[in-house]
Design a protein around this motif. Structure first.
Motif, PDB file in Angstrom:
ATOM      1  N   VAL A   1       9.131  12.698  -7.955  1.00 40.72           N
ATOM      2  CA  VAL A   1      10.273  12.927  -7.072  1.00 40.72           C
ATOM      3  C   VAL A   1       9.846  12.542  -5.659  1.00 40.72           C
ATOM      4  CG1 VAL A   1      11.910  14.595  -6.121  1.00 40.72           C
ATOM      5  CG2 VAL A   1      11.196  14.773  -8.520  1.00 40.72           C
ATOM      6  N   ASP A   2      10.614  11.634  -5.056  1.00 41.55           N
ATOM      7  CA  ASP A   2      10.322  11.200  -3.684  1.00 41.55           C
ATOM      8  C   ASP A   2      11.252  11.950  -2.738  1.00 41.55           C
ATOM      9  OD1 ASP A   2       9.584   9.945  -1.391  1.00 41.55           O
ATOM     10  OD2 ASP A   2      10.662   8.082  -1.801  1.00 41.55           O
ATOM     11  N   ASN A   3      10.670  12.693  -1.814  1.00 46.22           N
ATOM     12  CA  ASN A   3      11.494  13.453  -0.878  1.00 46.22           C
ATOM     13  C   ASN A   3      11.946  12.625   0.333  1.00 46.22           C
ATOM     14  OD1 ASN A   3       9.079  13.133   0.384  1.00 46.22           O
ATOM     15  ND2 ASN A   3       8.605  15.323   0.578  1.00 46.22           N
ATOM     16  N   GLY A   4      11.736  11.330   0.292  1.00 47.28           N
ATOM     17  CA  GLY A   4      12.156  10.453   1.374  1.00 47.28           C
ATOM     18  C   GLY A   4      11.039   9.997   2.278  1.00 47.28           C
ATOM     19  N   LYS A   5       9.892  10.653   2.185  1.00 43.55           N
ATOM     20  CA  LYS A   5       8.788  10.284   3.062  1.00 43.55           C
ATOM     21  C   LYS A   5       8.270   8.893   2.728  1.00 43.55           C
ATOM     22  CE  LYS A   5       4.214  11.823   4.531  1.00 43.55           C
ATOM     23  NZ  LYS A   5       3.181  12.880   4.402  1.00 43.55           N
ATOM     24  N   VAL A   6       8.001   8.631   1.463  1.00 40.65           N
ATOM     25  CA  VAL A   6       7.500   7.324   1.058  1.00 40.65           C
ATOM     26  C   VAL A   6       8.576   6.266   1.216  1.00 40.65           C
ATOM     27  CG1 VAL A   6       6.541   5.999  -0.857  1.00 40.65           C
ATOM     28  CG2 VAL A   6       5.857   8.377  -0.527  1.00 40.65           C
ATOM     29  N   GLY A   7       9.809   6.593   0.836  1.00 40.32           N
ATOM     30  CA  GLY A   7      10.884   5.619   0.963  1.00 40.32           C
ATOM     31  C   GLY A   7      11.117   5.199   2.409  1.00 40.32           C
ATOM     32  N   GLY A   8      11.062   6.135   3.336  1.00 44.63           N
ATOM     33  CA  GLY A   8      11.227   5.794   4.744  1.00 44.63           C
ATOM     34  C   GLY A   8      10.114   4.907   5.271  1.00 44.63           C
TER      35      GLY A   8
ATOM     36  N   ILE B   1       0.834  -1.205   0.000  1.00 42.91           N
ATOM     37  CA  ILE B   1       0.000   0.000   0.000  1.00 42.91           C
ATOM     38  C   ILE B   1       0.869   1.256   0.000  1.00 42.91           C
ATOM     39  CG2 ILE B   1      -1.652   1.323   1.371  1.00 42.91           C
ATOM     40  CD1 ILE B   1      -2.857  -1.325   2.281  1.00 42.91           C
ATOM     41  N   ILE B   2       1.940   1.224   0.774  1.00 38.31           N
ATOM     42  CA  ILE B   2       2.832   2.386   0.813  1.00 38.31           C
ATOM     43  C   ILE B   2       3.577   2.534  -0.510  1.00 38.31           C
ATOM     44  CG2 ILE B   2       4.817   3.395   1.988  1.00 38.31           C
ATOM     45  CD1 ILE B   2       3.933   1.901   4.505  1.00 38.31           C
ATOM     46  N   GLU B   3       4.026   1.425  -1.080  1.00 38.20           N
ATOM     47  CA  GLU B   3       4.758   1.481  -2.347  1.00 38.20           C
ATOM     48  C   GLU B   3       3.878   1.928  -3.505  1.00 38.20           C
ATOM     49  OE1 GLU B   3       6.181  -2.466  -2.654  1.00 38.20           O
ATOM     50  OE2 GLU B   3       8.039  -2.110  -1.526  1.00 38.20           O
ATOM     51  N   ALA B   4       2.554   1.872  -3.353  1.00 37.16           N
ATOM     52  CA  ALA B   4       1.663   2.312  -4.426  1.00 37.16           C
ATOM     53  C   ALA B   4       1.822   3.791  -4.746  1.00 37.16           C
ATOM     54  CB  ALA B   4       0.204   2.017  -4.048  1.00 37.16           C
ATOM     55  N   ALA B   5       2.399   4.561  -3.779  1.00 38.51           N
ATOM     56  CA  ALA B   5       2.615   5.989  -4.046  1.00 38.51           C
ATOM     57  C   ALA B   5       3.649   6.219  -5.133  1.00 38.51           C
ATOM     58  CB  ALA B   5       3.054   6.692  -2.759  1.00 38.51           C
TER      59      ALA B   5
ATOM     60  N   VAL C   1       8.381   2.830   3.505  1.00 41.40           N
ATOM     61  CA  VAL C   1       8.557   1.503   2.905  1.00 41.40           C
ATOM     62  C   VAL C   1       9.614   0.712   3.667  1.00 41.40           C
ATOM     63  CG1 VAL C   1       9.373   0.292   0.855  1.00 41.40           C
ATOM     64  CG2 VAL C   1       7.780   2.200   0.624  1.00 41.40           C
ATOM     65  N   LEU C   2      10.715   1.364   4.031  1.00 42.40           N
ATOM     66  CA  LEU C   2      11.758   0.674   4.789  1.00 42.40           C
ATOM     67  C   LEU C   2      11.238   0.200   6.144  1.00 42.40           C
ATOM     68  CD1 LEU C   2      14.879   2.932   4.038  1.00 42.40           C
ATOM     69  CD2 LEU C   2      14.352   0.676   3.097  1.00 42.40           C
ATOM     70  N   ARG C   3      10.452   1.029   6.798  1.00 43.56           N
ATOM     71  CA  ARG C   3       9.902   0.638   8.094  1.00 43.56           C
ATOM     72  C   ARG C   3       8.945  -0.542   7.952  1.00 43.56           C
ATOM     73  NH1 ARG C   3       6.713   5.167  11.306  1.00 43.56           N
ATOM     74  NH2 ARG C   3       5.350   4.870   9.488  1.00 43.56           N
ATOM     75  N   ALA C   4       8.089  -0.510   6.942  1.00 39.46           N
ATOM     76  CA  ALA C   4       7.155  -1.618   6.721  1.00 39.46           C
ATOM     77  C   ALA C   4       7.892  -2.906   6.375  1.00 39.46           C
ATOM     78  CB  ALA C   4       6.175  -1.251   5.604  1.00 39.46           C
ATOM     79  N   ARG C   5       8.957  -2.808   5.594  1.00 43.73           N
ATOM     80  CA  ARG C   5       9.734  -4.005   5.250  1.00 43.73           C
ATOM     81  C   ARG C   5      10.386  -4.592   6.497  1.00 43.73           C
ATOM     82  NH1 ARG C   5      13.103  -1.910   1.819  1.00 43.73           N
ATOM     83  NH2 ARG C   5      11.806  -2.334  -0.017  1.00 43.73           N
ATOM     84  N   ALA C   6      10.896  -3.740   7.381  1.00 47.12           N
ATOM     85  CA  ALA C   6      11.507  -4.234   8.616  1.00 47.12           C
ATOM     86  C   ALA C   6      10.476  -4.941   9.497  1.00 47.12           C
ATOM     87  CB  ALA C   6      12.150  -3.072   9.373  1.00 47.12           C
ATOM     88  N   ILE C   7       9.283  -4.392   9.563  1.00 44.40           N
ATOM     89  CA  ILE C   7       8.225  -5.038  10.356  1.00 44.40           C
ATOM     90  C   ILE C   7       7.890  -6.406   9.777  1.00 44.40           C
ATOM     91  CG2 ILE C   7       5.805  -4.867  11.032  1.00 44.40           C
ATOM     92  CD1 ILE C   7       6.161  -1.850  11.200  1.00 44.40           C
ATOM     93  N   ARG C   8       7.803  -6.480   8.458  1.00 42.67           N
ATOM     94  CA  ARG C   8       7.498  -7.770   7.826  1.00 42.67           C
ATOM     95  C   ARG C   8       8.597  -8.785   8.100  1.00 42.67           C
ATOM     96  NH1 ARG C   8       9.332  -9.787   3.329  1.00 42.67           N
ATOM     97  NH2 ARG C   8      10.161  -7.772   2.648  1.00 42.67           N
ATOM     98  N   GLU C   9       9.835  -8.371   8.013  1.00 39.99           N
ATOM     99  CA  GLU C   9      10.940  -9.303   8.250  1.00 39.99           C
ATOM    100  C   GLU C   9      10.984  -9.754   9.709  1.00 39.99           C
ATOM    101  OE1 GLU C   9      14.331  -7.157   6.928  1.00 39.99           O
ATOM    102  OE2 GLU C   9      13.934  -7.482   4.778  1.00 39.99           O
ATOM    103  N   MET C  10      10.677  -8.866  10.647  1.00 39.25           N
ATOM    104  CA  MET C  10      10.625  -9.274  12.052  1.00 39.25           C
ATOM    105  C   MET C  10       9.505 -10.282  12.291  1.00 39.25           C
ATOM    106  SD  MET C  10      11.546  -5.870  14.297  1.00 39.25           S
ATOM    107  CE  MET C  10      10.213  -4.889  13.590  1.00 39.25           C
ATOM    108  N   ASN C  11       8.362 -10.061  11.646  1.00 45.23           N
ATOM    109  CA  ASN C  11       7.269 -11.016  11.775  1.00 45.23           C
ATOM    110  C   ASN C  11       7.638 -12.375  11.185  1.00 45.23           C
ATOM    111  OD1 ASN C  11       5.670  -9.094  13.019  1.00 45.23           O
ATOM    112  ND2 ASN C  11       4.640  -8.493  11.126  1.00 45.23           N
ATOM    113  N   GLU C  12       8.383 -12.372  10.094  1.00 40.79           N
ATOM    114  CA  GLU C  12       8.825 -13.637   9.506  1.00 40.79           C
ATOM    115  C   GLU C  12       9.770 -14.386  10.440  1.00 40.79           C
ATOM    116  OE1 GLU C  12      10.538 -12.501   5.830  1.00 40.79           O
ATOM    117  OE2 GLU C  12       8.623 -12.417   4.739  1.00 40.79           O
ATOM    118  N   ILE C  13      10.671 -13.654  11.088  1.00 39.73           N
ATOM    119  CA  ILE C  13      11.593 -14.301  12.038  1.00 39.73           C
ATOM    120  C   ILE C  13      10.816 -14.906  13.203  1.00 39.73           C
ATOM    121  CG2 ILE C  13      13.461 -13.869  13.667  1.00 39.73           C
ATOM    122  CD1 ILE C  13      14.503 -11.738  11.726  1.00 39.73           C
ATOM    123  N   SER C  14       9.840 -14.169  13.725  1.00 39.81           N
ATOM    124  CA  SER C  14       9.025 -14.698  14.834  1.00 39.81           C
ATOM    125  C   SER C  14       8.250 -15.930  14.406  1.00 39.81           C
ATOM    126  CB  SER C  14       8.070 -13.613  15.335  1.00 39.81           C
ATOM    127  OG  SER C  14       8.773 -12.480  15.810  1.00 39.81           O
ATOM    128  N   LEU C  15       7.747 -15.917  13.180  1.00 41.03           N
ATOM    129  CA  LEU C  15       7.013 -17.082  12.676  1.00 41.03           C
ATOM    130  C   LEU C  15       7.921 -18.299  12.582  1.00 41.03           C
ATOM    131  CD1 LEU C  15       4.588 -18.478  11.392  1.00 41.03           C
ATOM    132  CD2 LEU C  15       5.261 -17.470   9.191  1.00 41.03           C
TER     133      LEU C  15
END
Length: 474
Positions: free
Chosen positions: A348-355, A296-300, A357-371
């Motif tokens: 032009v992405d001023n870093g708001k969307v990119g940041g 959803i965030i990357e859709a921007a 996305v990075l946070r959401a990816r980290a959350i997903r990877e942490m959930n995968e490790i817990s699983l």
């Protein structure tokens, strides 16, 4: 020994002095009789109360499922998830708005009144034709409901398991209390026998006092068991959503801790646990939800295409204040409508969307490790419980043979003690051995029932809220 070998004449002057010690020695027997009477009365009261407040395991689980506060909160969270799904799906639905403006035009002009009310309305309609966030938002809305369902599943499993363990704990400690009471009755019989032998002059006062002390040694142990029993009842009442009040009849678990042979297929149950456990399904859904949030965030980054329609409606004629014109059309503003397509693209992405996305990816990877950790622990946990079953079964078999011998030994020592052929130390040793063996046997039955409850929890056999969850996961 002849108890009447030294008969005293009826008119002996020392008859009072001879009878006084015998009367004093009879006081413990009277005291014991009163204690027995009180114990029987208390047992009768408890028996009547137990009949009116008896609670089976099925009834306890049913009340927990119906009234437990944690389960009720999870059900309310499920309703909130329904609303959350509507919000997430709204991004792909059309948006229509109406704007109405009204007022009054004042002032003085020739041929016109001083006040002229006016009003007009505007309408806006938009429909997304292409938006990369729409599919992910719809999937995220469905996952939101599934998350709430699985959280409800987890809450149900936890609360039912807690209630079941509390029920078994109450039964176990109640059995220990009954065992202690039965042993106390046997020790009271020993006190009575030693008192009678003391009265008959067959033993000294120390044997009678030792018997009384041996009987009173059980009091702290019985009180500790009673305290644990009360704590288990309190935990059970909290799980069932009940508030026990002072003066009310207390619930009493009904049933027996039965030891039953277990036949477990460890590989098959491990596979089923990986598929059916609610906490594993919840962990997998959290991974999927984090992935959809990232999409959803990357859709921007992608362009968006919207169909738009706007319109303005003016029901009255509004004159312009231009000082006059030879054309009447200059004094009329007509209603109008427009339709078109709006195209937007963030280049032009001023870093708001990119940041984000990075946070959401980290959350997903942490959930995968817990699983992965949860899935790895399932096999280890089931293997541990499986080994416990074998150890408990072996201990049960050895204790079953030992408890029969210990009980027979107590009976023999008690009979020989009453005849003066055994010592208080031998009786105490036999009683202690029997109590420990019988308590260990009850403990083995309790541990097996607890292990069976742990096995049901670890394999996901308690409760499943949503029957169509598996179909929605793929």
């Amino acid at each position: 020994m002849n108890l009447f070998c030294s008969r005293r004449p009826v008119g002996d002057a020392n008859v009072g002095g001879a009878l006084a010690p015998r009367f004093v020695a009879a006081i413990p027997t009277l005291r014991i009789a009163k204690r027995l009477q009180k114990s029987l009365a208390a047992a009768l009261i408890l028996f009547c109360a137990a009949k009116s407040n008896a609670l089976t395991l099925d009834e306890a689980l049913a009340r927990t499922l119906e009234k437990n506060p944690t389960i009720l909160d999870a059900k309310l969270a499920l309703e909130q998830a329904m609303g959350r799904r509507f919000v997430l799906r709204s991004i792909g639905l059309p948006d229509a708005r109406i704007q109405i403006l009204a007022g009054d035009q004042g002032g003085k002009r020739a041929g016109q009144s001083s006040n002229q009310p006016f009003g007009f309305g505007r309408g806006f309609f938009s429909q997304a034709l292409f938006d990369a966030a729409i599919p992910a938002s719809r999937r995220r809305g469905d996952i939101e409901v599934l998350l709430a369902e699985q959280r409800l599943n987890v809450a149900v499993v936890q609360q039912l398991h807690t209630a079941r363990i509390a029920f078994y704990t109450a039964l176990f400690n109640d059995s220990l209390r009954s065992l202690g009471e039965a042993q106390r009755q046997r020790l009271l019989q020993n006190v009575t026998a030693q008192t009678e032998r003391y009265q008959a002059g067959q033993t000294d006062r120390g044997a009678m006092v030792a018997a009384q002390l041996l009987e009173r040694e059980l009091d702290p142990r019985i009180e500790d068991v009673r305290r644990i029993y009360e704590g288990a009842l309190l935990t059970l009442a909290n799980c069932m959503g009940e508030n026990p009040k002072p003066g009310t009849n207390q619930i009493r678990p009904e049933g027996d801790l039965i030891f039953a042979a277990t036949n477990i297929d460890l590989p098959a149950d491990t596979t089923a646990a990986l598929e059916d456990r609610a906490d594993l399904r919840l962990a997998r859904l959290l991974v999927r939800a984090a992935g959809e949030d990232q999409r959803i965030i990357e859709a921007a980054y992608y362009p968006a295409l919207d169909a738009t329609i706007t319109g303005t409606y003016i029901p009255i004629t509004v004159h312009t204040a231009n000082g006059g014109s030879p054309r009447s059309s200059d004094n009329i503003i007509s209603s109008e409508g427009t339709a078109g397509v709006a195209f937007t693209w963030r280049v032009v992405d001023n870093g708001k969307v990119g940041g984000q996305v990075l946070r959401a990816r980290a959350i997903r990877e942490m959930n995968e490790i817990s699983l992965h950790q949860l899935e790895a622990n399932v096999a280890l946990e089931l293997k541990r419980i499986h080994n416990n079953f074998h150890a408990i079964e072996g201990r049960w078999k050895s204790l079953s043979a030992a408890v029969t011998g210990a009980e027979q030994n107590v009976t023999v020592v008690q009979r020989t003690l009453a005849e003066g052929l055994s010592s208080q130390l031998e009786f105490r040793t036999a009683e202690g051995s029997f109590l420990e063996t019988k308590s260990a046997l009850l403990s083995a039955a309790y541990q097996q029932n607890v292990a069976r409850a742990e096995w049901d929890r670890a394999t996901g056999r308690y409760f499943q809220f949503s029957g169509d969850t598996a179909g929605k996961l793929h």
